[in-house]
Design an enzyme around this catalytic site. Sequence first.
Site, PDB file in Angstrom:
ATOM      1  N   CYS A 106       0.835  -1.207   0.000  1.00 19.73           N
ATOM      2  CA  CYS A 106       0.000   0.000   0.000  1.00 19.73           C
ATOM      3  C   CYS A 106       0.869   1.256   0.000  1.00 19.73           C
ATOM      4  CB  CYS A 106      -0.922  -0.048   1.220  1.00 19.73           C
ATOM      5  SG  CYS A 106      -1.753   1.492   1.592  1.00 19.73           S
ATOM      6  N   CYS A 109      -0.015   4.081   2.489  1.00 17.31           N
ATOM      7  CA  CYS A 109       0.341   3.709   3.870  1.00 17.31           C
ATOM      8  C   CYS A 109       1.779   4.139   4.170  1.00 17.31           C
ATOM      9  CB  CYS A 109       0.218   2.195   4.080  1.00 17.31           C
ATOM     10  SG  CYS A 109      -1.424   1.535   3.738  1.00 17.31           S
TER      11      CYS A 109
END
Lengths: 220, 165
Positions: A106, A109
């Site tokens: 991700c 993230c």
Amino acid sequence: MARKAFVVVVIVAALALIAWSGVTNYRAHQALVREQKAHELVLTPDGGVTAAAGPGASAGQAAEPPNPLEGKQAPNFTLEDTAGKKVSLADYKGKAVLVNFWATWCGPCKVEIPWFDKLHDQYAPQGFEILGVSVDDLDLDDKAKLANEKAEVVKFAKGMQINYPVLFNGLSLTSYGELDAFPTSFYVDRSGKIIDVVTGLISRDEVEANIRKALASGKA
Amino acid sequence: MAKLSSLFAIAGLLAGVYACAQDTMPWQSESDKPAPAVRYEYPEQVTVAAGKPAVVEMHFRVREGLHINSHTPLDKSLIRTELILVEPPGVKVAAVDFPQGASYSLKSLPNEKLSVYTGEVVLRAHVTATPGEHLVEASLRYQACDSDSCYPPKKAPVAVDIIAK
């Protein structure tokens, strides 16, 4: 009599056609609006993403309804951390906790984790903790694969210099609803109540404001 | 005249029913389920020369505003796009060519280059089929993101009817 019936039928048919064309027009308009909104965020080669709607507004998506867990007690959970220790949310009773669901795959993230590191250092003395819950797939039936998958998470966490507990197997936490976009963060106040749920990347200032809110809320 | 009225009545009724059946009214909520990030578009059926190598181009569409990793992402931790295919009897798939990914970076991560697919993605499958009709079923495994969020890996189903003559 027959003439009257005929007129009524013609009127009914005309009304039905008007309604149908109105609905068709409405849907075409809605589709156009959706398409225009989708174009507000454009991927550009190597230069980055230009997001007219700003961080937090995903492409072509309307504002999300509030998470049903907001305002409720955070469900307790116990997961294993990267050191093999069992960690429960209940261990942090009386503290404000940010439960952050993330994955090694991700990108957004990776943006907020360094902020979390710094904010953790800054607010931990006031009773703040972060639990970084990895949602990377784990093959629980294959020991060799499982070890490799866990090693990847550990490697990532070390690379990002994460200074708070990192837990495995976040996807097993069904009590937190269907987590289908990451990062997703649950801000839990000192009384254990979820005061905010954020899906997607928001600004550092917004993260800090949520942490302050969690610290200020639910004091005994 | 009465018959004509009845005909009009039925026509009016059918028009109303059609309108209701075809469209979601403005006051009705549409399905909450979001459209998939990637869908298979075409072909559903192709005709190839039996026993001879042929190329089947499979067209996929990535939803506007999203990107998926290419078949060769630049970072090992990223989930690559791949086609999962089981050869049915009578069909041999020698190889599947993936397009080269486009180079992108997110505004929030300007130094991290990504190799991604957006918009239309065309895969080229090199197939040889025996005479007859063969249904090839596959799935495209991908992991999508937009600028602010990433979504768990998903599979887009594919079905191509190969007619070999």
